[in-house]
Design a protein around this motif. Sequence first.
Motif, PDB file in Angstrom:
ATOM      1  N   GLY A   1     -35.113  11.639  18.548  1.00  0.00           N
ATOM      2  CA  GLY A   1     -36.416  12.212  18.234  1.00  0.00           C
ATOM      3  C   GLY A   1     -37.429  11.154  17.826  1.00  0.00           C
ATOM      4  O   GLY A   1     -37.377  10.003  18.287  1.00  0.00           O
ATOM      5  N   TYR A   2     -38.320  11.540  16.941  1.00  0.00           N
ATOM      6  CA  TYR A   2     -39.441  10.673  16.575  1.00  0.00           C
ATOM      7  C   TYR A   2     -39.769  10.854  15.090  1.00  0.00           C
ATOM      8  O   TYR A   2     -39.444  11.869  14.477  1.00  0.00           O
ATOM      9  N   ARG A   3     -40.435   9.860  14.528  1.00  0.00           N
ATOM     10  CA  ARG A   3     -41.030   9.986  13.200  1.00  0.00           C
ATOM     11  C   ARG A   3     -42.507   9.667  13.313  1.00  0.00           C
ATOM     12  O   ARG A   3     -42.893   8.614  13.831  1.00  0.00           O
ATOM     13  N   VAL A   4     -43.323  10.569  12.815  1.00  0.00           N
ATOM     14  CA  VAL A   4     -44.778  10.396  12.773  1.00  0.00           C
ATOM     15  C   VAL A   4     -45.161  10.014  11.354  1.00  0.00           C
ATOM     16  O   VAL A   4     -44.974  10.800  10.417  1.00  0.00           O
TER      17      VAL A   4
ATOM     18  N   SER B   1     -36.107  15.901  19.788  1.00  0.00           N
ATOM     19  CA  SER B   1     -36.386  15.350  21.114  1.00  0.00           C
ATOM     20  C   SER B   1     -37.369  16.203  21.909  1.00  0.00           C
ATOM     21  O   SER B   1     -37.951  15.721  22.884  1.00  0.00           O
ATOM     22  N   ASP B   2     -37.564  17.459  21.489  1.00  0.00           N
ATOM     23  CA  ASP B   2     -38.536  18.338  22.153  1.00  0.00           C
ATOM     24  C   ASP B   2     -39.896  18.352  21.458  1.00  0.00           C
ATOM     25  O   ASP B   2     -40.794  19.078  21.875  1.00  0.00           O
TER      26      ASP B   2
ATOM     27  N   GLN C   1     -45.184  22.242  23.062  1.00  0.00           N
ATOM     28  CA  GLN C   1     -44.882  23.142  21.950  1.00  0.00           C
ATOM     29  C   GLN C   1     -46.038  24.117  21.713  1.00  0.00           C
ATOM     30  O   GLN C   1     -45.822  25.295  21.421  1.00  0.00           O
ATOM     31  N   GLU C   2     -47.246  23.625  21.837  1.00  0.00           N
ATOM     32  CA  GLU C   2     -48.424  24.477  21.676  1.00  0.00           C
ATOM     33  C   GLU C   2     -48.420  25.590  22.721  1.00  0.00           C
ATOM     34  O   GLU C   2     -48.677  26.759  22.405  1.00  0.00           O
ATOM     35  N   LEU C   3     -48.142  25.228  23.950  1.00  0.00           N
ATOM     36  CA  LEU C   3     -48.102  26.219  25.019  1.00  0.00           C
ATOM     37  C   LEU C   3     -46.998  27.237  24.769  1.00  0.00           C
ATOM     38  O   LEU C   3     -47.193  28.446  24.965  1.00  0.00           O
ATOM     39  N   ALA C   4     -45.831  26.776  24.309  1.00  0.00           N
ATOM     40  CA  ALA C   4     -44.708  27.677  24.082  1.00  0.00           C
ATOM     41  C   ALA C   4     -45.003  28.704  22.992  1.00  0.00           C
ATOM     42  O   ALA C   4     -44.562  29.854  23.077  1.00  0.00           O
TER      43      ALA C   4
END
Length: 480
Positions: A84-87, A153-154, A204-207
């Motif tokens: 995944g990621y870290r913001v 990851s998503d 994610q916004e679209l989902a």
Amino acid sequence: MPRRHLRMTGAADCSLGAALRALRTELDLPTGFPDRAMAEAEEAVRAPDLSAHEDATDLPFLTVDPPASTDLDQAMHLERRGRGYRVHYAIADVAAFVRPGGALDAEAHRRVTTLYFPDDRIPLHPTALSEGAASLLPGEVRPAALWRIDLDSDGRAVATDVTRALVRSRAKLDYAGVQRQIDAGTAEEPLALLREIGRLREEQELARGGISLNVPEQEIVVQDGSYGLAYRAPLPAEGWNAQLSLLTGMAAAHLMAETGTGILRTLPIAPDGAVARLRRSAHALRIDWPHHVPYAEVVRSLDPSQGNHAAFLQECTTLLRGAGYTAFDHGDLPEPAVHAAVADLYTHCTAPLRRLVDRYASELCLAAIAGKEPPEWVREALPALPKEMAEGTRRANTVERACVDLVEAALLEGRVGDLFDAYVVDIQDRNPAVGTVHLRDPAIVGRIEGGTAALPLGERLRVRLTQAGPASKTVLFAPA
């Protein structure tokens, strides 16, 4: 939401610049800060409250803003974390400079928000703070509310933390430069991840059924002492950057909901009649919108550089009317609590240099993470904040409308009687012969009236200019 973005490029010493300066006087807007507020600001610049800030200056933050911006609220550092990621998202810590209950605080409550003109701005805080000591300028150590949001990851948020920290931005980047680097494949990973994470967040916004409108900017182009209007389509990098702000605003709202005290940015769901009318407009503008396709997916497919798509995006803003702020305490969430365009709980917390409510949102979230009660000065201000923000938003919208009207009227001076091709993007419910038309060249959106038949919503129409000029400060069209 704002009616239209409008900015001036080039010199501001033309006749339009003089008219805009006169408008600031006419609207009776603040021209300077009270002496006591300035004195407090100067003292805060010399000695900000940094007692609770950890050291995060080792993280190589960067900012992404329009080229001329100096009031830099946000800085980012993006990294991979396993799959995944870290913001890391640093937000200017205005509370380190503004003493609750002081003259500077009182003036911020009077102004509520920074007011933007095409050629200038009237700041929420003195520029010594908003464009200096509190701004996340490159190479400078600055106090911040440092968000750490972990994504899978998503691109789904799986963990949130926020603390006070000292940060240092390494670079001040602009959208066009960022877009060039990413497109060319020359961006180093922290910046290259902006596209990767931004696209995941868009998915994610679209989902969840959310929507971001990429409405084209109207840009005043000044050349050789004259000026014109043109449309500028937003760059993808602007959307990816906005997704980080949305991510943080949603994380903040959920923290507030968990603790039972906070202030949300809310928007009711558009009524069925408004959606049905938008569908008719889409059909007339030849926008492909099958009945089984969600509105958000249609909007995401649009190209704002195309005339009919730009007209439809402008019309889409009608579904976003009615946004407001709602405070809550003791666990009682407002109804509705969700922001319909975000399709989730949401709050404003990422622009405290320019918007009053964001300072309070940061304090509420910092207290929530620390497991403490919010500061008393925050809790005392909460009940009045929605009304204050509503008044400030109305003032900002008035400024925006006045600027747009003045620019368009000045541009079309001397062309009364001329014919133009336009799209009808809005009609009044009570009088369908009155509405709004969208011209592609020049880039103008104006009122139309004077006909006897109902306007053809969403269709092309030949129109005649009936009113324009500095005296009227507005443009008016009639069916040709």
